[in-house]
Design a protein around this motif. Sequence first.
Motif, PDB file in Angstrom:
ATOM      1  N   ASP A 131     -42.663  79.459  48.462  1.00 22.82           N
ATOM      2  CA  ASP A 131     -42.805  78.452  47.507  1.00 22.82           C
ATOM      3  C   ASP A 131     -43.040  79.145  46.769  1.00 22.82           C
ATOM      4  O   ASP A 131     -43.637  80.161  46.635  1.00 22.82           O
ATOM      5  CB  ASP A 131     -44.406  78.047  48.613  1.00 22.82           C
TER       6      ASP A 131
ATOM      7  N   SER B 195     -44.890  79.552  43.698  1.00 21.74           N
ATOM      8  CA  SER B 195     -46.550  79.593  43.187  1.00 21.74           C
ATOM      9  C   SER B 195     -46.924  80.257  44.020  1.00 21.74           C
ATOM     10  O   SER B 195     -47.474  81.588  42.995  1.00 21.74           O
ATOM     11  CB  SER B 195     -47.038  78.262  43.258  1.00 21.74           C
TER      12      SER B 195
ATOM     13  N   ARG C 232     -37.061  84.221  39.436  1.00 21.50           N
ATOM     14  CA  ARG C 232     -38.442  83.464  38.732  1.00 21.50           C
ATOM     15  C   ARG C 232     -38.900  83.005  37.550  1.00 21.50           C
ATOM     16  O   ARG C 232     -38.929  81.416  37.320  1.00 21.50           O
ATOM     17  CB  ARG C 232     -39.464  84.066  38.534  1.00 21.50           C
TER      18      ARG C 232
ATOM     19  N   GLN D 167     -36.796  79.596  37.301  1.00 21.74           N
ATOM     20  CA  GLN D 167     -37.528  78.720  38.109  1.00 21.74           C
ATOM     21  C   GLN D 167     -38.705  77.576  36.640  1.00 21.74           C
ATOM     22  O   GLN D 167     -38.282  76.438  37.102  1.00 21.74           O
ATOM     23  CB  GLN D 167     -38.391  79.263  39.475  1.00 21.74           C
ATOM     24  N   VAL D 168     -38.759  79.314  36.154  1.00 17.96           N
ATOM     25  CA  VAL D 168     -39.638  78.517  34.706  1.00 17.96           C
ATOM     26  C   VAL D 168     -38.792  77.044  34.430  1.00 17.96           C
ATOM     27  O   VAL D 168     -39.255  76.642  33.812  1.00 17.96           O
ATOM     28  CB  VAL D 168     -40.479  79.206  34.129  1.00 17.96           C
TER      29      VAL D 168
ATOM     30  N   GLU E 246     -40.519  74.356  37.076  1.00 20.45           N
ATOM     31  CA  GLU E 246     -41.253  74.598  38.958  1.00 20.45           C
ATOM     32  C   GLU E 246     -42.401  75.888  38.067  1.00 20.45           C
ATOM     33  O   GLU E 246     -42.426  76.621  37.314  1.00 20.45           O
ATOM     34  CB  GLU E 246     -40.450  75.881  39.729  1.00 20.45           C
ATOM     35  N   LYS E 247     -43.207  75.380  39.182  1.00 18.13           N
ATOM     36  CA  LYS E 247     -44.250  76.187  38.296  1.00 18.13           C
ATOM     37  C   LYS E 247     -44.243  77.713  38.804  1.00 18.13           C
ATOM     38  O   LYS E 247     -44.364  77.938  40.616  1.00 18.13           O
ATOM     39  CB  LYS E 247     -45.794  75.689  39.019  1.00 18.13           C
ATOM     40  N   VAL E 248     -44.801  78.718  38.400  1.00 18.36           N
ATOM     41  CA  VAL E 248     -44.647  80.269  39.372  1.00 18.36           C
ATOM     42  C   VAL E 248     -45.301  81.422  39.511  1.00 18.36           C
ATOM     43  O   VAL E 248     -46.571  81.346  38.934  1.00 18.36           O
ATOM     44  CB  VAL E 248     -43.073  80.832  38.806  1.00 18.36           C
ATOM     45  N   GLY E 249     -45.832  81.538  40.498  1.00 15.09           N
ATOM     46  CA  GLY E 249     -47.398  83.002  40.752  1.00 15.09           C
ATOM     47  C   GLY E 249     -47.203  83.619  39.734  1.00 15.09           C
ATOM     48  O   GLY E 249     -45.710  84.641  39.269  1.00 15.09           O
ATOM     49  N   LYS E 250     -48.014  84.608  39.869  1.00 13.43           N
ATOM     50  CA  LYS E 250     -48.056  85.586  39.791  1.00 13.43           C
ATOM     51  C   LYS E 250     -46.606  86.734  39.782  1.00 13.43           C
ATOM     52  O   LYS E 250     -46.499  86.912  41.377  1.00 13.43           O
ATOM     53  CB  LYS E 250     -49.356  86.361  39.240  1.00 13.43           C
TER      54      LYS E 250
ATOM     55  N   ASN F 297     -47.799  85.570  33.382  1.00  9.84           N
ATOM     56  CA  ASN F 297     -47.730  85.641  35.251  1.00  9.84           C
ATOM     57  C   ASN F 297     -47.218  86.588  35.339  1.00  9.84           C
ATOM     58  O   ASN F 297     -46.425  87.501  36.679  1.00  9.84           O
ATOM     59  CB  ASN F 297     -47.334  84.749  35.210  1.00  9.84           C
TER      60      ASN F 297
END
Length: 689
Positions: A536, A538, A560, A563-564, A568-572, A602
Amino acid sequence: AELDTLDLVVLAAILFGTVAYFTKGKLWGVTKDPYASSLANASSAKAGKTRNIVEKMEEQGKNCIIFYGSQTGTAEDYASRLAKEGKSRFGLETMVADLEEYDFDNLDTIPDDKVVFFVLATYGEGEPTDNAVDFYEFITNEDVNFTEGNEPALGNLNYVTFGLGNNTYEHYNSMVRNVDKALQKLGAHRIGDAGEGDDGAGTMEEDFLAWKEPMWKALAERMGLEEREAVYEPVFSIVEREGLTKESPEVYLGEPNKMHLDGTAKGPFNAHNPYIAPIAQSYELFSVKDRNCLHMDIDISGSNLNYQTGDHIAVWPTNPGEEVDRFMNVLGLSEKRHTVVSVKALEPTAKVPFPTPTTYDAIVRYHMEICAPVSRQFLAQLAAFAPDAEARAEMTKLGAEKDYFYEKISLHHLNIARVLEIVGKGQKWTNIPFSAFIEGITKLQPRYYSISSSSLEQPKKISITAVVESTQLPGRDDPFRGVATNYLLALKQKQNGEPEPCPFGLSYELTGPRNKYDGIHVPVHVRHSNFKLPSDPSKPIICIGPGTGVAPMRGFIRERVQQVKNGEKVGKTLLFFGCRKSTEDFMYKNEWEEAKEILGDNFELITAFSREGPKKVYVQHRLKERAEEINQLLEQKAYFYVCGDAANMAREVNTVLSQIISEQRGIPEAKAEEIVKNMRSSNQYQDVW
Ligand code: FAD
């Protein structure tokens, strides 16, 4: 054990008799070569082979099997050495066996007048080596099933075991420990201690030597063996092939297998079959003159190879010309270097570690770790073949005295040819049977690199980030140089048309056997790893990657970014990077700025430059400064990744993380350590090399 002159004469006579016998009549067919080794066509050789070890032992009249679980060749090497020693000192009928090539459900039918050795390396995070996975799963399975159903199941089995591990990893020697436990539980009888060698402390060889003496004693007692004067018996015959030259099409000049020789190389590409990959581009990452770090993009589009972000690529190096020359010269083989030879195992269970017919030059350049550390035991063995009494005495002393050996050899990183040059005072060592080198020197190993690209961004191009190994050592004019990284450096210099065609006077055969690697190619294969991003995207991630430890982290961050870009939503994403100076070895500086533009808040890069301030600052110090944030991210189930320098940094990072958790959550350190351990076992905390 020493040989006197008479023994030597007899031995030489046997050896040359064998050679003469094999070459008599020169009946060499061109299409079918009786001396081509089985490796030349591994798949067909494998087809008819039995996987039944008991059957194999009976068929070959063996009473001692030495299994190995090996990743980099050391365990395999130790297995061969034990086999040789068991035979020459105790008359055991030994054979070495790859764990991958046998089944184990009839281990309970091995009679108790036989003995089975397990020489087992632990890989990465306490995992079995690739070739030991099936055996490990079988033997540690709670419901293990044997054919006979004896009680206790392995009550007849006598075994000996030695493990190769690294104490800087948490699961130190877990393979040998777990296998030993499993065998004990099944009622098997261990002879001697379950030995453990420690690569982390740099004592592997000495641990092995110290373990094996009492083990042999215990084994001799148990099996009623009588020790005898050890006499060197060659395992391989080397037959000079007068009818062939290095131009003959069936002669291997370094080609790894038959397909490569025939020019029909195709996948699957793996540890037995490399892909000769074009290097798309290569450049230097450091801005200082005296240290090098390479970035390379390897094009796999012409192959069916694939990879996932976090995997490893294996590079198959060649030895530097100067060391090949040194080796040839000290053995008096320079004139014969292009002579074609067939190498044949004199005993059916031994394997020739490279395809033949071939030349001395190709064997030494492409197949032997001639630059690697030498073993004390090997020097003791070579004493018998010294050019004079003085050299013989010195080799015997080096073989016998641990501290003396360390001071004279290990400290200066001398390789075998350098040792022979120094000890022989320039004389040539023409008495050593070439077989002794095939037996005593590990086969040249591929080197692994953490892939530093993202497969999402560039599925058919693999990036490598490699620091070139070069160390100035006491008592040597020239620095010690790593094999693979200087080979890669030479390729980079050639690709970029740099003035110095070879690094530091080391010239590599960059165009490969029969110029098959011309146009800047490098032989590679891919090894899949468990070092993976959370599925996942995020989820937050914390990456600790100082120096070249940043390699897989670069892959993660580029992934990442991609992915952006894909919406897509990417986490810290936190990256802790450390190096000496921001102006010298700050790798990929511009790329981090570009990543920031896409990932925004992020993404954060936290740097530690150890030689810029009054005090040395490392990534673990920076980690501590961010204690509160780190703890919060972990509470959000952040994944935690560490790469590079397992010896110090990785261990300290582990400690600091426990401290952070303990302080931030107000819990005892022991409890925090437990939490970190659990993070590791659930793969939330991963470290690699
Ligand atoms: P070698 O010739 O193999 O020498 C390596 C070391 O062995 C020397 O520094 C020395 O300590 C010892 N040694 C060799 N010969 C002697 C001798 N005669 N006497 C005494 N000691 C000796 N490296 C990277 O730069 N980047 C990466 O991303 C990376 N990822 C890796 C991932 C994995 C999974 C693994 C296992 C390793 C990784 N490495 C990485 C390390 C890499 O595989 C190589 O070990 C490294 O590049 C050195 O290779 P070399 O052939 O140049 O040196």
